[in-house]
Design a protein around this motif. Structure first.
Motif, PDB file in Angstrom:
ATOM      1  N   ASP A   1       0.821  -1.219   0.000  1.00 10.55           N
ATOM      2  CA  ASP A   1       0.000   0.000   0.000  1.00 10.55           C
ATOM      3  C   ASP A   1       0.855   1.269   0.000  1.00 10.55           C
ATOM      4  OD1 ASP A   1      -2.335  -1.393  -0.183  1.00 10.55           O
ATOM      5  OD2 ASP A   1      -2.620  -1.543   1.989  1.00 10.55           O
ATOM      6  N   ASN A   2       2.027   1.188   0.613  1.00 13.39           N
ATOM      7  CA  ASN A   2       2.942   2.326   0.543  1.00 13.39           C
ATOM      8  C   ASN A   2       3.323   2.615  -0.905  1.00 13.39           C
ATOM      9  OD1 ASN A   2       4.388   3.932   2.804  1.00 13.39           O
ATOM     10  ND2 ASN A   2       3.906   1.951   3.741  1.00 13.39           N
ATOM     11  N   VAL A   3       3.654   1.533  -1.630  1.00 11.66           N
ATOM     12  CA  VAL A   3       4.107   1.718  -3.014  1.00 11.66           C
ATOM     13  C   VAL A   3       2.924   2.109  -3.909  1.00 11.66           C
ATOM     14  CG1 VAL A   3       5.262   0.595  -4.972  1.00 11.66           C
ATOM     15  CG2 VAL A   3       6.012   0.098  -2.632  1.00 11.66           C
ATOM     16  N   ALA A   4       1.748   1.580  -3.558  1.00  9.89           N
ATOM     17  CA  ALA A   4       0.560   1.817  -4.402  1.00  9.89           C
ATOM     18  C   ALA A   4      -0.057   3.194  -4.174  1.00  9.89           C
ATOM     19  CB  ALA A   4      -0.487   0.735  -4.119  1.00  9.89           C
ATOM     20  N   PHE A   5       0.370   3.872  -3.111  1.00 12.06           N
ATOM     21  CA  PHE A   5      -0.309   5.090  -2.664  1.00 12.06           C
ATOM     22  C   PHE A   5      -0.536   6.106  -3.802  1.00 12.06           C
ATOM     23  CE2 PHE A   5      -0.679   9.177  -0.542  1.00 12.06           C
ATOM     24  CZ  PHE A   5      -1.622   8.888   0.414  1.00 12.06           C
ATOM     25  N   GLY A   6       0.543   6.450  -4.496  1.00 12.09           N
ATOM     26  CA  GLY A   6       0.455   7.467  -5.559  1.00 12.09           C
ATOM     27  C   GLY A   6      -0.422   7.000  -6.709  1.00 12.09           C
ATOM     28  N   LEU A   7      -0.360   5.706  -7.000  1.00  9.87           N
ATOM     29  CA  LEU A   7      -1.137   5.170  -8.125  1.00  9.87           C
ATOM     30  C   LEU A   7      -2.631   5.228  -7.811  1.00  9.87           C
ATOM     31  CD1 LEU A   7       1.056   2.007  -8.901  1.00  9.87           C
ATOM     32  CD2 LEU A   7       1.105   4.230 -10.053  1.00  9.87           C
ATOM     33  N   LYS A   8      -2.969   4.973  -6.527  1.00 15.96           N
ATOM     34  CA  LYS A   8      -4.380   5.035  -6.126  1.00 15.96           C
ATOM     35  C   LYS A   8      -4.901   6.466  -6.263  1.00 15.96           C
ATOM     36  CE  LYS A   8      -4.479   1.053  -3.069  1.00 15.96           C
ATOM     37  NZ  LYS A   8      -4.348   0.586  -1.688  1.00 15.96           N
ATOM     38  N   LEU A   9      -4.030   7.432  -5.845  1.00 18.57           N
ATOM     39  CA  LEU A   9      -4.436   8.837  -5.982  1.00 18.57           C
ATOM     40  C   LEU A   9      -4.708   9.180  -7.444  1.00 18.57           C
ATOM     41  CD1 LEU A   9      -2.125  10.966  -3.643  1.00 18.57           C
ATOM     42  CD2 LEU A   9      -4.528  10.350  -3.329  1.00 18.57           C
ATOM     43  N   LYS A  10      -3.892   8.573  -8.318  1.00 19.04           N
ATOM     44  CA  LYS A  10      -4.058   8.861  -9.752  1.00 19.04           C
ATOM     45  C   LYS A  10      -5.181   8.025 -10.365  1.00 19.04           C
ATOM     46  CE  LYS A  10       0.673  10.314 -10.580  1.00 19.04           C
ATOM     47  NZ  LYS A  10       1.990   9.757 -10.886  1.00 19.04           N
ATOM     48  N   LYS A  11      -5.856   7.227  -9.516  1.00 23.66           N
ATOM     49  CA  LYS A  11      -7.040   6.459  -9.904  1.00 23.66           C
ATOM     50  C   LYS A  11      -6.774   5.415 -10.988  1.00 23.66           C
ATOM     51  CE  LYS A  11     -10.498   9.523  -8.070  1.00 23.66           C
ATOM     52  NZ  LYS A  11      -9.769   9.618  -6.829  1.00 23.66           N
TER      53      LYS A  11
ATOM     54  N   ASP B   1      -6.604   1.553 -12.271  1.00 27.31           N
ATOM     55  CA  ASP B   1      -7.449   0.419 -11.864  1.00 27.31           C
ATOM     56  C   ASP B   1      -6.613  -0.605 -11.083  1.00 27.31           C
ATOM     57  OD1 ASP B   1      -6.444  -1.801 -13.682  1.00 27.31           O
ATOM     58  OD2 ASP B   1      -6.862  -0.179 -15.105  1.00 27.31           O
ATOM     59  N   ARG B   2      -7.337  -1.501 -10.381  1.00 26.19           N
ATOM     60  CA  ARG B   2      -6.709  -2.461  -9.462  1.00 26.19           C
ATOM     61  C   ARG B   2      -5.641  -3.316 -10.136  1.00 26.19           C
ATOM     62  NH1 ARG B   2      -8.833  -4.134  -4.312  1.00 26.19           N
ATOM     63  NH2 ARG B   2      -7.782  -6.129  -4.218  1.00 26.19           N
ATOM     64  N   THR B   3      -5.963  -3.816 -11.321  1.00 24.99           N
ATOM     65  CA  THR B   3      -5.032  -4.712 -12.011  1.00 24.99           C
ATOM     66  C   THR B   3      -3.748  -3.974 -12.368  1.00 24.99           C
ATOM     67  OG1 THR B   3      -7.068  -5.460 -13.048  1.00 24.99           O
ATOM     68  CG2 THR B   3      -5.025  -6.477 -13.823  1.00 24.99           C
ATOM     69  N   THR B   4      -3.898  -2.761 -12.894  1.00 30.65           N
ATOM     70  CA  THR B   4      -2.712  -1.982 -13.273  1.00 30.65           C
ATOM     71  C   THR B   4      -1.872  -1.693 -12.028  1.00 30.65           C
ATOM     72  OG1 THR B   4      -4.092  -0.933 -14.933  1.00 30.65           O
ATOM     73  CG2 THR B   4      -1.944   0.063 -14.552  1.00 30.65           C
ATOM     74  N   ILE B   5      -2.553  -1.315 -10.937  1.00 28.35           N
ATOM     75  CA  ILE B   5      -1.817  -1.004  -9.712  1.00 28.35           C
ATOM     76  C   ILE B   5      -1.026  -2.230  -9.261  1.00 28.35           C
ATOM     77  CG2 ILE B   5      -2.065  -0.474  -7.240  1.00 28.35           C
ATOM     78  CD1 ILE B   5      -4.366   1.402  -7.960  1.00 28.35           C
ATOM     79  N   THR B   6      -1.672  -3.376  -9.227  1.00 28.20           N
ATOM     80  CA  THR B   6      -0.996  -4.597  -8.764  1.00 28.20           C
ATOM     81  C   THR B   6       0.224  -4.895  -9.646  1.00 28.20           C
ATOM     82  OG1 THR B   6      -3.121  -5.410  -8.049  1.00 28.20           O
ATOM     83  CG2 THR B   6      -1.352  -7.042  -8.224  1.00 28.20           C
ATOM     84  N   GLN B   7       0.012  -4.766 -10.930  1.00 30.45           N
ATOM     85  CA  GLN B   7       1.101  -5.096 -11.862  1.00 30.45           C
ATOM     86  C   GLN B   7       2.275  -4.103 -11.699  1.00 30.45           C
ATOM     87  OE1 GLN B   7       0.774  -3.314 -15.475  1.00 30.45           O
ATOM     88  NE2 GLN B   7       2.972  -3.848 -15.516  1.00 30.45           N
ATOM     89  N   LYS B   8       1.952  -2.820 -11.556  1.00 31.55           N
ATOM     90  CA  LYS B   8       3.011  -1.801 -11.423  1.00 31.55           C
ATOM     91  C   LYS B   8       3.743  -1.949 -10.089  1.00 31.55           C
ATOM     92  CE  LYS B   8       1.131   2.000 -14.262  1.00 31.55           C
ATOM     93  NZ  LYS B   8       2.249   2.559 -15.010  1.00 31.55           N
TER      94      LYS B   8
END
Ligand code: ATP
Length: 467
Positions: free
Chosen positions: A99-109, A111-118
């Motif tokens: 979730d730390n790494v995903a934080f910025g990606l979530k803000l940029k909205k 999708d879940r799959t892209t976030i997980t992959q990135k």
């Protein structure tokens, strides 16, 4: 649109804070796409301020910052394709690694799959694949820093800014992470701008090193250029170990120092011109005294440094050299020293004496450095009261006193350069002016001193434009 060869261009940037101090003084720097550039310098030299101007956390007082040829000086940080990794990892303690790494990606909205992959890809790059669901508090310093790097690179920035990211790690971990950072840089192919005060780290990591002092860039070059061809005493002293000496360039390819003439490879200085000379400790050949020696001396100390021995050698005329060799020469042994012409680095002197602007006052005095100094009557009488003059004082014509009250001015020892048989000190007055003093007395950085200049040592001349 005009294509720039550089991803980052810093043009004549100065940064002045509210207290009037300049943290950056007319800094210019161009960084190519994909380069690993390190900004290196002592504490307080302005490294972080420069990085923050590139990141957008600070706005330059003057000058501009370009990204891919476009002016971004006034663009806020979050709109720049740039991410920063700080010394203190600044991770969110209540979130796990993922979730730390995903934080910025979530803000940029995303999708879940892209976030997980990135996120998985970023964690793989920093070698933290199996740590996704770990609490960040349970990680070591090195692991936390990897997560911080993953959090920065997951945004696929064009430029990654790193502000002393390894400073909080122990030596072994720092060395390992240095190698990994270099590999990451190669793999990601993006531009890294790295800030450190550790010269070894800078030389190990970088394509180019930017050496800074007091808000100014002193030299920009490859690691071998700044090491082998320092442009001034500051760079020579700051990067690696050095023997720095006063010398005289006699003619092209011939220099005199330590009362001996040497062949060298430098040209273009003119004839009989005072210069600074650098010889690295590893460039001296040391052997039992013989006719082959350019200099002779007695070994004063010999310390084993792991791979080589480091020896202090004192010549009969009072110059002390640091010499490194794989063989030990014990204290008391008489040795010969020799250096090859290409290992003598000759540098232009930055100044030959102290020069100030002054004004003649009544009562045989001259005012400079905000103090009123006595000068001999016959000198003062050559000028009308109120005349603006140039004042010069030789480096070895200033006396420093332990008791501050003994000086007309007071100041603090600010920078010390050992020049073989004396110290060249920078003394900063309480008004923030620098003066330069040659002395054999031993002072420490930060010592407070009284400054004494006798009337006979103050040279006053008309200001050239008023002649
Ligand atoms: P360090 O390695 O210690 O972090 P640095 O080379 O990164 O040092 P900077 O942090 O850029 O140096 O600071 C440069 C100068 O500007 C210092 O004298 C510092 O005290 C001053 N400075 C930095 N930020 C501010 C501020 N916000 N207000 C006033 N002065 C500041």
């Amino acid at each position: 649109m005009q294509q720039s060869n550089y991803i980052i261009e810093v043009n004549n940037v100065s940064k002045q804070f509210e207290d009037g101090k300049f943290a950056l003084d007319n800094v210019s720097l161009s960084i190519r796409k994909g380069e690993f550039v390190t900004i290196l310098g002592p504490s307080g030299c302005g490294k972080t301020t420069l990085l923050r101007c590139i990141a957008g956390f600070q706005v330059a007082s003057s000058g501009d910052v370009l990204l891919n040829g476009e002016d971004i000086t006034q663009i806020p940080p979050y709109k720049r394709p740039v991410n920063t990794v700080f010394q203190k990892y600044a991770l969110f303690p209540h979130l796990n690694v993922f979730d730390n790494v995903a934080f910025g990606l979530k803000l940029k909205k995303f999708d879940r799959t892209t976030i997980t992959q990135k996120v998985k890809s970023a964690l793989k790059t920093v070698g933290m694949t199996d740590y996704e669901y770990r609490d960040v508090d349970s990680l070591s310093g090195g692991q936390q820093q990897r997560v911080a790097i993953a959090r920065a690179i997951v945004n696929q920035p064009e430029v990654l800014l790193l502000d002393e990211p390894l400073a909080a790690l122990d030596l072994k971990m720092r060395k390992d992470m240095q190698i990994e950072l270099k590999e990451m840089h190669k793999k990601l192919g993006i531009t890294f701008i790295y800030v450190t005060h550790d010269q070894e780290e800078a030389l190990t990591l970088s394509d180019r090193v930017v050496v800074m002092s007091e808000g100014k860039i002193q030299q920009i070059g490859t690691p071998s250029e700044v090491y082998n061809e320092p442009v001034n005493c500051f760079v020579a002293d700051f990067i690696g170990e050095s023997n720095i000496l006063n010398g005289v360039m006699l003619e092209d390819r011939r220099v005199r120092f330590c009362e001996h003439e040497f062949d060298c490879v430098d040209t273009g200085f003119g004839e009989n011109v005072p210069v600074d000379v650098v010889v690295r400790p590893e460039d001296w050949y040391i052997f039992d005294a013989s006719d082959a020696a350019q200099l002779t001396g007695i070994v004063q100390s010999c310390i084993f440094k792991g791979v080589h021995y480091e020896m202090a050698v004192l010549t009969p005329n009072g110059y002390e050299f640091m010499v490194q060799d794989y063989h030990a020469f014990e204290p008391g042994r008489e040795v010969g020293l020799l250096v090859k012409p290409e290992d003598i680095q000759v540098m232009k002197k930055e100044r030959l004496c102290n020069t100030f602007e002054g004004e003649i006052l009544a009562g045989n005095k001259v005012c400079f450095l905000d103090a009123d100094w006595d000068i001999p009557g016959q000198v003062a009488q050559q000028f009308e009261v109120g005349t603006k003059v140039q004042v010069t004082v030789g480096f070895n014509r200033i006396t420093l006193e332990d008791h501050e009250e003994d000086g007309l001015l007071t100041g603090v020892v600010h920078f010390i350069l050992y020049k073989g048989d004396h110290y060249h000190l920078t003394v900063r007055t309480d008004d923030g002016e620098d003066l330069f003093v040659d002395t054999r007395d031993v002072w420490d950085d930060g010592d407070r001193v009284g400054i004494v200049i006798s009337p006979d040592n103050i040279h006053v001349s008309p200001i050239s434009s008023e002649k």
